[in-house]
Design an enzyme around this catalytic site. Structure first.
Site, PDB file in Angstrom:
ATOM      1  CB  THR A 196      87.125 151.593  55.660  1.00 31.35           C
ATOM      2  OG1 THR A 196      87.335 150.957  53.926  1.00 31.35           O
ATOM      3  CG2 THR A 196      88.195 151.812  55.774  1.00 31.35           C
ATOM      4  CG  LEU A 242      81.673 156.124  58.165  1.00 27.97           C
ATOM      5  CD1 LEU A 242      81.200 156.791  56.731  1.00 27.97           C
ATOM      6  CD2 LEU A 242      80.051 156.007  59.523  1.00 27.97           C
ATOM      7  CG  HIS A 243      87.460 155.033  53.122  1.00 26.46           C
ATOM      8  ND1 HIS A 243      86.998 153.948  53.424  1.00 26.46           N
ATOM      9  CD2 HIS A 243      86.173 155.571  52.897  1.00 26.46           C
ATOM     10  CE1 HIS A 243      86.020 153.490  52.442  1.00 26.46           C
ATOM     11  NE2 HIS A 243      85.904 154.384  51.418  1.00 26.46           N
ATOM     12  CG  ASP A 244      88.888 159.099  56.792  1.00 22.58           C
ATOM     13  OD1 ASP A 244      89.210 158.406  56.225  1.00 22.58           O
ATOM     14  OD2 ASP A 244      88.881 160.234  56.103  1.00 22.58           O
TER      15      ASP A 244
END
Length: 314
Positions: A196, A242-244
């Site tokens: 990420t 921007l992880h999820d």
């Protein structure tokens, strides 16, 4: 690509909101059976409200939202308002939701839905602490073999941690739940900080969302602009990770990611390394692989996917 049925288990902050919207914007590939909400980024009342707000923003009030665990299995709840703001969705002013919360508890929703659908027909996208999933597995072990897979955002290897020196937030909040899930035998795909952090939300990328001719583009640009400020201050970077959304992106475009099947264990007892994901990347133990651990992404292709799909939203 065959259409997948998914359940999104989430603690909506800004990046969860992007992930949910990406799934909504991909109806040809993904059928969203519902959201199961957990406390995490902010307390449960706010994460539930945020799930409702995001679905209404995206024009999908028909997708049920189920409130779940309001605390981890054994630990006191740790939240992340310092990252996501008081509401969890700071950066855009969304109206109070009009759609109701579903009556069924998220754990019951998970169990009933998985048991009612054909075997291997449901994927869980897990975007927060794994408490709901762990409780569901403990209450009804038969759901594990029925799942196709769990695609989760969590953990880290070379990147270290983002809540402690050794732990990523989602795993740290409920390490006991994570340990149960990682030992469940369910096929796991893990999107950790290692991948990420390779796709920053630069000003140029946020501007692409702001330029979309719909209500969602500018709204999500506001969320991204707020979310990046913490990482810019912490890491001195341009933009933030921007992880999820990478969980949903992996379902849509696995070809833009690279990883390896490895063993991942969760540290639950050490006060110094609580929530650490111990990744046997070099196969130095006799522990069997239990996860596809992703470490590389084509970041330009990732953002191209996001912007092109968001253009179809209201």
């Amino acid at each position: 690509m065959a259409k997948r049925s998914i359940i999104i288990d989430t603690d909506p902050g800004q990046d969860d909101a992007i992930a949910i919207a990406l799934a909504v914007a991909s109806p040809d590939e993904l059928e969203i059976l519902g959201l199961s909400i957990v406390a995490g980024n902010v307390p449960l009342k706010r994460t539930v409200d945020n799930g409702l707000k995001v679905l209404e923003l995206c024009g999908r009030p028909d997708i049920p939202v189920h409130a779940g665990a309001d605390r981890p299995l054994l630990e006191a709840l740790v939240t992340a308002e310092h990252v996501h703001g008081e509401t969890g969705l700071n950066g855009v002013d969304l109206p109070d939701p009009a759609m109701p919360v579903a009556d069924k508890h998220a754990v019951d929703f998970l169990i009933d839905t998985i048991m009612e659908h054909p075997e291997k027909s449901i994927t869980i996208c897990a975007l927060g602490p794994l408490t709901n999933i762990a409780v569901a597995l403990a209450r009804e072990p038969r759901i594990g073999p029925r799942l196709d897979q769990i695609v989760l955002m969590g953990g880290a290897m070379a990147e270290g941690g983002n809540i402690t020196p050794s732990a990523e937030f989602n795993i740290y909040v409920d390490p006991q739940a994570a340990a149960l899930v990682f030992r469940s035998g369910i096929p796991l795909v893990v999107l950790p900080l290692d991948v990420t952090h390779k796709a920053p939300t630069t000003p140029e990328r946020i501007a692409r969302f702001a330029a979309l001719d719909n209500r969602c583009g500018p709204a999500y640009a506001g969320l991204l602009d707020f979310a990046k400020r913490f990482d810019e201050e912490k890491y001195g970077s341009v933009g933030g990770p921007l992880h999820d959304p990478m969980t949903v992106a992996w379902l849509l475009r696995p070809d833009i990611f690279k990883g390896r099947h490895v063993n991942v264990e969760i540290e639950t007892s050490s006060p110094l390394t609580r929530g650490m994901t111990v990744v046997d990347w070099w196969d130095v133990t006799d522990r069997l692989p239990n996860a596809l651990f992703i470490r590389e992404v084509d970041d330009e292709a990732f953002f191209d996917l996001l912007v092109s799909r968001f253009a179809s939203l209201p």
